[in-house]
Structures are given as structure tokens and as C-alpha cells.
Design an enzyme around this catalytic site. Structure first.
Site, PDB file in Angstrom:
ATOM      1  N   SER A 159     -33.298   3.371 -27.976  1.00 49.81           N
ATOM      2  CA  SER A 159     -34.708   3.018 -27.811  1.00 49.81           C
ATOM      3  C   SER A 159     -35.622   4.219 -27.965  1.00 49.81           C
ATOM      4  O   SER A 159     -36.812   4.063 -28.172  1.00 49.81           O
ATOM      5  CB  SER A 159     -34.928   2.441 -26.412  1.00 49.81           C
ATOM      6  OG  SER A 159     -34.177   1.276 -26.234  1.00 49.81           O
ATOM      7  N   HIS A 190     -33.387   0.126 -34.918  1.00 45.14           N
ATOM      8  CA  HIS A 190     -33.756  -0.300 -33.562  1.00 45.14           C
ATOM      9  C   HIS A 190     -34.239  -1.748 -33.562  1.00 45.14           C
ATOM     10  O   HIS A 190     -35.238  -2.077 -34.210  1.00 45.14           O
ATOM     11  CB  HIS A 190     -34.845   0.644 -33.037  1.00 45.14           C
ATOM     12  CG  HIS A 190     -35.258   0.379 -31.632  1.00 45.14           C
ATOM     13  ND1 HIS A 190     -36.528   0.624 -31.163  1.00 45.14           N
ATOM     14  CD2 HIS A 190     -34.561  -0.118 -30.571  1.00 45.14           C
ATOM     15  CE1 HIS A 190     -36.592   0.293 -29.881  1.00 45.14           C
ATOM     16  NE2 HIS A 190     -35.418  -0.156 -29.507  1.00 45.14           N
ATOM     17  N   GLU A 244     -37.039  -1.262 -36.327  1.00 45.53           N
ATOM     18  CA  GLU A 244     -37.566   0.062 -36.674  1.00 45.53           C
ATOM     19  C   GLU A 244     -36.450   0.831 -37.373  1.00 45.53           C
ATOM     20  O   GLU A 244     -35.306   0.836 -36.890  1.00 45.53           O
ATOM     21  CB  GLU A 244     -37.974   0.831 -35.414  1.00 45.53           C
ATOM     22  CG  GLU A 244     -39.262   0.371 -34.790  1.00 45.53           C
ATOM     23  CD  GLU A 244     -39.619   1.158 -33.529  1.00 45.53           C
ATOM     24  OE1 GLU A 244     -40.778   1.549 -33.386  1.00 45.53           O
ATOM     25  OE2 GLU A 244     -38.729   1.375 -32.666  1.00 45.53           O
ATOM     26  N   ASN A 291     -41.888   1.791 -28.753  1.00 45.50           N
ATOM     27  CA  ASN A 291     -41.760   2.217 -27.354  1.00 45.50           C
ATOM     28  C   ASN A 291     -42.737   3.329 -26.986  1.00 45.50           C
ATOM     29  O   ASN A 291     -43.084   3.477 -25.813  1.00 45.50           O
ATOM     30  CB  ASN A 291     -40.318   2.627 -27.043  1.00 45.50           C
ATOM     31  CG  ASN A 291     -39.447   1.403 -26.799  1.00 45.50           C
ATOM     32  OD1 ASN A 291     -39.933   0.369 -26.372  1.00 45.50           O
ATOM     33  ND2 ASN A 291     -38.162   1.515 -27.090  1.00 45.50           N
TER      34      ASN A 291
HETATM   35  N1  3HC Z   1     -31.547 -18.435 -31.346  1.00 48.16           N
HETATM   36  C1  3HC Z   1     -32.493 -18.708 -32.264  1.00 48.16           C
HETATM   37  N2  3HC Z   1     -33.782 -18.951 -31.985  1.00 48.16           N
HETATM   38  C2  3HC Z   1     -34.129 -18.951 -30.698  1.00 48.16           C
HETATM   39  C3  3HC Z   1     -33.202 -18.690 -29.678  1.00 48.16           C
HETATM   40  C4  3HC Z   1     -31.866 -18.422 -30.051  1.00 48.16           C
HETATM   41  N3  3HC Z   1     -30.935 -18.141 -29.154  1.00 48.16           N
HETATM   42  N4  3HC Z   1     -33.845 -18.747 -28.506  1.00 48.16           N
HETATM   43  C5  3HC Z   1     -35.115 -19.025 -28.769  1.00 48.16           C
HETATM   44  N5  3HC Z   1     -35.297 -19.157 -30.094  1.00 48.16           N
HETATM   45  C6  3HC Z   1     -36.549 -19.453 -30.793  1.00 48.16           C
HETATM   46  C7  3HC Z   1     -37.153 -20.766 -30.333  1.00 48.16           C
HETATM   47  O1  3HC Z   1     -36.625 -21.848 -31.063  1.00 48.16           O
HETATM   48  C8  3HC Z   1     -38.609 -20.535 -30.624  1.00 48.16           C
HETATM   49  O2  3HC Z   1     -38.839 -20.672 -32.014  1.00 48.16           O
HETATM   50  P1  3HC Z   1     -40.153 -21.427 -32.586  1.00 48.16           P
HETATM   51  O3  3HC Z   1     -41.312 -20.602 -32.098  1.00 48.16           O
HETATM   52  O4  3HC Z   1     -39.967 -21.405 -34.059  1.00 48.16           O
HETATM   53  O5  3HC Z   1     -40.099 -22.791 -31.960  1.00 48.16           O
HETATM   54  C9  3HC Z   1     -38.807 -19.074 -30.277  1.00 48.16           C
HETATM   55  O6  3HC Z   1     -37.512 -18.471 -30.429  1.00 48.16           O
HETATM   56  C10 3HC Z   1     -39.302 -18.871 -28.849  1.00 48.16           C
HETATM   57  O7  3HC Z   1     -38.301 -19.377 -27.960  1.00 48.16           O
HETATM   58  P2  3HC Z   1     -38.573 -20.181 -26.587  1.00 48.16           P
HETATM   59  O8  3HC Z   1     -39.518 -21.300 -26.830  1.00 48.16           O
HETATM   60  O9  3HC Z   1     -37.273 -20.480 -25.962  1.00 48.16           O
HETATM   61  O10 3HC Z   1     -39.149 -19.158 -25.618  1.00 48.16           O
HETATM   62  P3  3HC Z   1     -40.590 -18.684 -25.367  1.00 48.16           P
HETATM   63  O11 3HC Z   1     -41.595 -19.314 -26.254  1.00 48.16           O
HETATM   64  O12 3HC Z   1     -40.742 -18.770 -23.910  1.00 48.16           O
HETATM   65  O13 3HC Z   1     -40.440 -17.147 -25.824  1.00 48.16           O
HETATM   66  C11 3HC Z   1     -39.670 -14.952 -25.879  1.00 48.16           C
HETATM   67  C12 3HC Z   1     -39.498 -16.312 -25.244  1.00 48.16           C
HETATM   68  C13 3HC Z   1     -39.217 -14.972 -27.326  1.00 48.16           C
HETATM   69  C14 3HC Z   1     -38.785 -13.981 -25.096  1.00 48.16           C
HETATM   70  C15 3HC Z   1     -41.183 -14.572 -25.798  1.00 48.16           C
HETATM   71  O14 3HC Z   1     -41.635 -14.694 -24.488  1.00 48.16           O
HETATM   72  C16 3HC Z   1     -41.449 -13.165 -26.287  1.00 48.16           C
HETATM   73  O15 3HC Z   1     -41.504 -12.891 -27.483  1.00 48.16           O
HETATM   74  N6  3HC Z   1     -41.650 -12.252 -25.316  1.00 48.16           N
HETATM   75  C17 3HC Z   1     -41.901 -10.851 -25.619  1.00 48.16           C
HETATM   76  C18 3HC Z   1     -40.618 -10.182 -25.946  1.00 48.16           C
HETATM   77  C19 3HC Z   1     -40.800  -8.737 -26.327  1.00 48.16           C
HETATM   78  O16 3HC Z   1     -41.891  -8.180 -26.265  1.00 48.16           O
HETATM   79  N7  3HC Z   1     -39.708  -8.133 -26.741  1.00 48.16           N
HETATM   80  C20 3HC Z   1     -39.679  -6.726 -27.080  1.00 48.16           C
HETATM   81  C21 3HC Z   1     -39.211  -5.950 -25.892  1.00 48.16           C
HETATM   82  S1  3HC Z   1     -39.189  -4.215 -26.230  1.00 48.16           S
HETATM   83  C22 3HC Z   1     -37.657  -3.921 -26.820  1.00 48.16           C
HETATM   84  O17 3HC Z   1     -36.825  -4.765 -26.919  1.00 48.16           O
HETATM   85  C23 3HC Z   1     -37.386  -2.513 -27.225  1.00 48.16           C
HETATM   86  C24 3HC Z   1     -36.434  -1.830 -26.312  1.00 48.16           C
HETATM   87  O18 3HC Z   1     -36.062  -0.618 -26.933  1.00 48.16           O
HETATM   88  C25 3HC Z   1     -37.006  -1.534 -24.956  1.00 48.16           C
END
Ligand code: 3HC
Length: 284
Positions: free
Chosen positions: A120, A141, A153, A192
Site C-alpha cells: 500500500s 496495487h 496503481e 493512499n
Molecule cells: N463479485 C462481483 N461483484 C460484486 C461482488 C462480488 N463478490 N460483490 C459486490 N459486487 C458488485 C455488486 O453487484 C454491485 O455492482 P453493481 O453496482 O453493478 O450492481 C457493486 O459491486 C456494489 O456491491 P454491493 O451492492 O454489494 O455493495 P455496496 O453498494 O454496498 O458497495 C462497496 C460496497 C463496493 C464496498 C462500496 O461501499 C465502496 O466502493 N466503498 C468504498 C470502498 C473503497 O474506497 N475502497 C478502497 C479502499 S483503499 C484500499 O483498498 C487501498 C489500500 O492500500 C488501503
């Protein structure tokens, strides 16, 4: 080179998500973790996500079965020998990662293979220097949850060969269907470097009694259209990961915005790591 055989080191939250992305894209994937329990947990996480993918209409049952069939789980690093791309997604510990790169260097036979780290925020050059092929080492990443977040990334160190980064960019777009962005080998890369100070500001706001976690999160969801608020996002990323990333950025830059809040350190010391342990700022 057409990349058809990939390896993933570590099947925690990120490693299992990355392995899933690669298997769904049609690659043969060997996933390695250090013991049977870790491997079993990784496999379970992937199966659960596949089930969700089917449930949400993102894949058919046949595609799920085929993707599962392309995954092999192991505790032996030696099974990476014939891989063309290996992505290291072990815990955020520099010494552990350097050791893995040194071992992979001795094990992976193809001189054209690419060794990538999903770190990260740690300097890619340090992992590159642990190998005899530093020009074929880069950062790749992914974002959590890897099967859902479109971004990757691509981080070139000061010695990464430009054609290696170009090849991974093409692979990320054409094979994985991801949206790649390029970053220099700087603390926190692009996302990040911006995200961690934001999450830490939110935690400081909570720590100082400025607002409740619910109101902070509702503010950013309903006021700025973020998919989830920063306190909940910190829980989802993992509070230990937030802490490590912040420490690593702060150590190199001295930027006070990346200095981990005391509340975060205390929660990590207390084993409250967020979604993965069922308890963080929220109960999961
Ligand atoms: N496989 C395939 N698709 C999936 C899935 C799976 N296992 N689970 C969910 N999906 C799809 C859903 O079908 C939906 O697709 P659609 O929009 O086309 O209908 C989409 O993903 C969203 O899923 P959900 O409806 O279940 O869930 P939410 O709408 O509540 O979203 C979330 C959940 C995707 C986690 C959303 O809240 C989000 O994007 N949150 C922010 C996450 C974020 O910022 N991540 C980055 C973190 S930083 C990082 O990782 C870097 C590290 O280095 C720290």
C-alpha cells in the site's frame, strides 16, 4: 509475452481478492500462504465472494466453477517456479516482503517473469533490490474489494524497465478489465497519499469529540456522495493496515497529516482491527 500463469503470495483480504480477479480473468493462479489455516481461510473468502458474484448476476455458476478450477492453493513457495507474473500481497512488513522477493528470485525460472508487490505504501525499490532482476519488479496495487474496485496503481521504481510497466498496464486493461494509473515510487503512491490523511482527519474528529462516527460518515456519504464514510472505510480497509500505511508515509515524509491518531494505535493494540475481526469503530 502473454501472461497466462500467475501467482499470488498471501491470501488475506487483498491476496484473496487479487487471486479472484486473476482467476476470473481466465488465468491459472497459484495462491500461497504460510500455513493450512491461512490457506483455508483464503479459499473460503474467495468462495464466498464467488457466491456473491453469482447472486449479483456478475457471473454464472459455470463461470464460477471454471474460475475455481483455475485456482490452486499451496503452502509451498516453490510452486511459483513456472509463473509468469507473481503478485506479492503478504502483510505490510518490509522484512517479510524483502525475504519473499529474494526467495521468488531464486525460484521463478522464467527470466521474463514479472514480480509485483501489492504494498500500500512501501518503497518498491527496496523489494527490487532484494532480487537479481530489479528491472522486472514493480508495484501493482489493487483496491479493496479487489473484485469490485476498478482501479489499479502501477508503480515503477527508479530502475523498473519502462516496457515492464507498459506490459502490466496493457495486461491490467485488456486482461483484467481494470483502470490503471501510474505513480512514481513515492510514499502512499497516489491514492493512499490522499486517502490516509483523509481517514486520519476523520478519526481525529471522532477522537476529539467533534462529531459522532455516524455523523462523520453520513456527512461524507450524503454530502459528498462517497460510497461509504471514512470511519466505516477505515474499518473495511483494516485498522492495522491504516496504521501501517500511515506510519510508512509519516516515516518518510514527516507529514503530520499522515501521523497515525493515538486512538487508531490503541484500537490496533486492542485487536480491534475492523471488519476482518468483526469489531472496529463499528461492529461487523
Ligand atoms: N463479485 C462481483 N461483484 C460484486 C461482488 C462480488 N463478490 N460483490 C459486490 N459486487 C458488485 C455488486 O453487484 C454491485 O455492482 P453493481 O453496482 O453493478 O450492481 C457493486 O459491486 C456494489 O456491491 P454491493 O451492492 O454489494 O455493495 P455496496 O453498494 O454496498 O458497495 C462497496 C460496497 C463496493 C464496498 C462500496 O461501499 C465502496 O466502493 N466503498 C468504498 C470502498 C473503497 O474506497 N475502497 C478502497 C479502499 S483503499 C484500499 O483498498 C487501498 C489500500 O492500500 C488501503
Amino acid at each position: 509475452m502473454t501472461i497466462e500463469r500467475a501467482g499470488v503470495i498471501g491470501c488475506g483480504l487483498m491476496g484473496s481478492g487479487i487471486a479472484e480477479v486473476l482467476a476470473r480473468a481466465g488465468l491459472s493462479v497459484v495462491v500461497r500462504d504460510i500455513n493450512d489455516d491461512a490457506v483455508a481461510a483464503g479459499r473460503k473468502r474467495i468462495e464466498k465472494s464467488f457466491a456473491k458474484g453469482v447472486e449479483r448476476g456478475k457471473m454464472t455458476e459455470q463461470e464460477r466453477d471454471e474460475a475455481l478450477g483455475r485456482l490452486t492453493f499451496t503452502t509451498e513457495l516453490s510452486e511459483m517456479a513456472d509463473r509468469q507474473l507473481v503478485i506479492e500481497a503478504a502483510s505490510e512488513n518490509e522484512d517479510i516482503k524483502k525475504k519473499i522477493f529474494a526467495e521468488l528470485d531464486a525460484i521463478v525460472t522464467d527470466e521474463q517473469a514479472i514480480l509485483a508487490s501489492n504494498t500500500s505504501s512501501m518503497p518498491i525499490i527496496r523489494f527490487a533490490q532484494a532480487t537479481s532482476r530489479p528491472e522486472r519488479v514493480l508495484g501493482l496495487h489493487f483496491f479493496n474489494p479487489a473484485p469490485v474496485q476498478p482501479l489499479v496503481e502501477i508503480i515503477s521504481s527508479v530502475v523498473t524497465a519502462p516496457e515492464v510497466a507498459d506490459e502490466i498496464e496493457k495486461f491490467s486493461t485488456e486482461v483484467l478489465g481494470k483502470t490503471p494509473i501510474r505513480s512514481d515510487d513515492r510514499p502512499g503512491f497516489i491514492v493512499n497519499a490522499l486517502l490516509i490523511p483523509f481517514l486520519f482527519s476523520a478519526i481525529r474528529m471522532l477522537e476529539s469529540g467533534h462529531a459522532t462516527k455516524e455523523d462523520i460518515d453520513t456527512g461524507m456519504v450524503n454530502g459528498c456522495a462517497h460510497p461509504m464514510g471514512p470511519i466505516k472505510l477505515a474499518d473495511m480497509v483494516g485498522l492495522d493496515t491504516c496504521l501501517f500505511v500511515g506510519q510508512s508515509i509519516y516515516e518518510e515524509t514527516g507529514d503530520p497529516a499522515a501521523k497515525p491518531p493515538i486512538l487508531l494505535s490503541r484500537m490496533v493494540d486492542g485487536g480491534l482491527l475492523g471488519a476482518k475481526t468483526g469489531k472496529g469503530f463499528y461492529d461487523w
